[in-house]
Design a protein around this motif. Sequence first.
Motif, short mmCIF file in Angstrom:
data_model
loop_
_atom_site.label_atom_id
_atom_site.label_comp_id
_atom_site.label_asym_id
_atom_site.label_seq_id
_atom_site.Cartn_x
_atom_site.Cartn_y
_atom_site.Cartn_z
N UNK A 5 11.10 -9.72 18.39
CA UNK A 5 11.49 -10.97 19.37
C UNK A 5 10.42 -10.87 20.63
N UNK A 6 9.21 -11.49 20.08
CA UNK A 6 8.59 -11.65 21.23
C UNK A 6 8.22 -11.48 22.31
N UNK A 7 8.57 -12.24 22.78
CA UNK A 7 8.65 -13.61 23.60
C UNK A 7 9.59 -12.26 24.96
N UNK A 8 10.66 -11.75 24.55
CA UNK A 8 11.40 -11.08 24.98
C UNK A 8 10.47 -9.58 25.41
N UNK A 9 9.65 -9.21 24.64
CA UNK A 9 9.30 -8.29 24.57
C UNK A 9 8.83 -8.35 25.63
N UNK A 10 7.84 -9.11 26.16
CA UNK A 10 6.22 -9.67 27.14
C UNK A 10 7.97 -9.94 28.48
N UNK A 46 -0.07 -13.43 29.29
CA UNK A 46 -1.79 -12.66 29.65
C UNK A 46 -1.24 -11.83 30.58
N UNK A 47 -0.83 -12.37 31.67
CA UNK A 47 -0.17 -11.83 33.36
C UNK A 47 0.75 -10.66 32.52
N UNK A 48 1.94 -11.55 32.42
CA UNK A 48 3.23 -10.20 31.39
C UNK A 48 2.62 -9.12 30.56
N UNK A 49 1.69 -9.22 30.11
CA UNK A 49 1.00 -8.02 29.36
C UNK A 49 -0.13 -7.68 30.31
N UNK A 50 -0.88 -7.71 30.79
CA UNK A 50 -1.67 -6.39 31.87
C UNK A 50 -0.70 -6.13 32.56
N UNK A 110 0.31 -1.60 32.16
CA UNK A 110 -0.04 -1.33 33.49
C UNK A 110 1.23 0.18 33.23
N UNK A 111 2.27 -0.39 32.99
CA UNK A 111 4.09 0.31 33.47
C UNK A 111 4.13 1.23 32.32
N UNK A 112 3.43 0.84 31.20
CA UNK A 112 3.90 1.86 29.99
C UNK A 112 2.86 2.57 29.41
N UNK A 113 2.00 2.30 30.53
CA UNK A 113 0.87 3.06 29.59
C UNK A 113 0.79 4.87 29.71
N UNK A 114 0.36 5.26 28.56
CA UNK A 114 1.38 6.92 28.52
C UNK A 114 0.86 7.88 29.67
N UNK A 115 -0.53 7.26 29.43
CA UNK A 115 -1.05 8.22 30.81
C UNK A 115 -0.58 8.07 31.66
N UNK A 116 0.13 6.76 32.65
CA UNK A 116 1.02 6.64 33.84
C UNK A 116 2.37 6.88 33.84
N UNK A 140 7.61 2.16 24.01
CA UNK A 140 7.57 0.38 24.37
C UNK A 140 5.85 -0.42 24.57
N UNK A 141 4.85 0.76 24.88
CA UNK A 141 3.79 0.26 24.91
C UNK A 141 2.72 -0.26 23.59
N UNK A 142 3.13 0.92 22.41
CA UNK A 142 2.91 -0.24 21.58
C UNK A 142 4.00 -1.48 20.85
#
Length: 310
Positions: free
Chosen positions: A5-10, A22-26, A30-36, A45-47
């Motif tokens: 469910x791509x809508x639920x994921x975002x 686009x705003x939801x993705x960004x 940022x929240x789930x980026x493995x580096x931070x 979750x990032x994938x």
Amino acid sequence: MEFQDYYKTLGVQSDASSDEIKKAYRRLARKYHPDVSEQADAEQRFKQVAEAYEVLKDPEKRKLYDQLGENWQAGQDFQPPPGYESYTGGAGGRAGAGAGPGANADFSDFFEHLFGGGFRGGFGGGRTRKGRDQTARLTIDLQDAYDGATRTVELTDPATGQPRTLRVKIPAGVTNGQQIRLKGQGETPPGGGSRGDLLIEVHLRAHRQFHLRGRDIHLDLPVSPWEAALGSQVEVPTLAGPVDLRIPANSQTGQRLRLRGRGLPGEPRGDQYVEVKITNPPAEDEQAKAAFESLSAQFDFNPRAALSRN
């Protein structure tokens, strides 16, 4: 395979605008980026976020995804709807397996089944994946570059292993290293689709007397001492045929003369530059030696007078 469910994921509604997606993705990237992120499942979750955005940002992929209906739940076992087999080549056939090495490697099986085999715009639709561009090298003579020519190129399509022979039209004025693009003559994508383009890099063989610099042609022109001293009209070779050139009196070795417009065709057209090279006749017999001795006696001339003594 599980439905995604791509809508639920975002975290957006199914009627969300492109800007909202686009705003939801960004925000989530940022929240789930493995580096931070310090969450244990951040990478996964990032994938998932990246996969959802890959589908929902593309109008055609999103339209195809929406046609699956609204009754599926995330994690539910996915059963392809009627018509799915007609555009993937078989529901169980893992259409994405032919998408190329590493293509969509971090995306789910669900994504691969739906899009990986070469996305087409809708059930039974018609926009197929395009193959990769292919490159080839072609070596031609300078005269071919001046006149234009037709040559053949031998190729092998990496996807099919089939050899091909193409006739390539070389435009007049092609320069060394220039690429010629032949649309639709590149590689065939795995699983079928439209060919990529063929990029032919042209290289020019060295010429025995002409030297090419850009579109300008350079030629060393041997002249006798008396032609250089007295001035004369001599015949000079060009790629378009011989022309007459006036050598000014008192010319010296290294002096350059220009034949305007005698270089390679193009915008702008090149010129031909002729560099004077004074060449002495051989003093092989007594008569020739006597002539040089007489010439020496006639002139009080030291060609090295300008050289520094320090």
